[in-house]
Design an enzyme around this catalytic site. Structure first.
Site: not given
Length: 178
Positions: A63, A98, A95, A65
């Site tokens: 992801h 992260c 999420c 992040e």
């Protein structure tokens, strides 16, 4: 808890970071990955950015992040040791994975543009987790800065539907209801 802030409450550096995050989301979209972009701002001076590459790398860890935290974790640790600010900007609400990485790596503030009705974790009951999480929970700010992140997501889901991916239809329904 998520603080809802208005665009006019943003500093010039916040605006710059959000604009970069949106550009990263656009890059991810054009590369065929989930269109999320993120920016890491260290000590109000160093800016790093990344886009989601999970679909490209066939690894859901990547992801936007997480990619930043993994790549610049040692710089983040130095900022933490020196009591300097660590801010994370994202086009999409982080999420659980992260958010957890941000908490463990001492992020002070998180800004996000688009709520994530599918996997957003910023409204989690932090008291239900271990003490480390409640002691290190960053200030989380939602700012409806731009509709580009939402439009990119909708376009991505439609693209997945056209490829015959049933997941695209499910995601489109979730986002259109929110």
């Amino acid at each position: 808890m998520i603080l809802k802030i208005d665009k006019n409450q943003l500093s010039q550096i916040d605006i710059k970071c959000l604009e970069i995050a949106i550009k990263e989301a656009q890059k991810s979209f054009y590369l065929g990955s989930y269109p999320v972009g993120s920016v890491l701002l260290l000590n109000e001076t160093e800016i790093f950015s990344a886009g989601n590459t999970a679909q490209i790398k066939n690894n859901l860890f990547f992801h936007a992040e997480n990619s930043l935290i993994e790549k610049y974790g040692s710089k983040m640790y130095e900022c933490f040791k020196n009591k300097q600010s660590i801010k994370l900007y994202s086009t999409l609400e982080p999420c659980l994975m992260c958010l957890g990485a941000a908490i463990m790596n001492k992020v002070n503030e998180i800004f996000f543009v688009q709520h994530d009705p599918h996997a957003g974790a910023c409204n989690i009951d932090i008291k239900a987790l271990g003490i480390r999480y409640s002691e290190n929970m960053p200030i989380i700010k939602h700012v409806a800065y731009s509709d580009i992140p939402y439009k990119l997501l909708i376009e991505f889901f439609n693209s997945e539907i056209s490829k015959g991916n049933p997941w695209g239809k499910k995601m489109l329904e979730i986002y259109e209801k929110s």
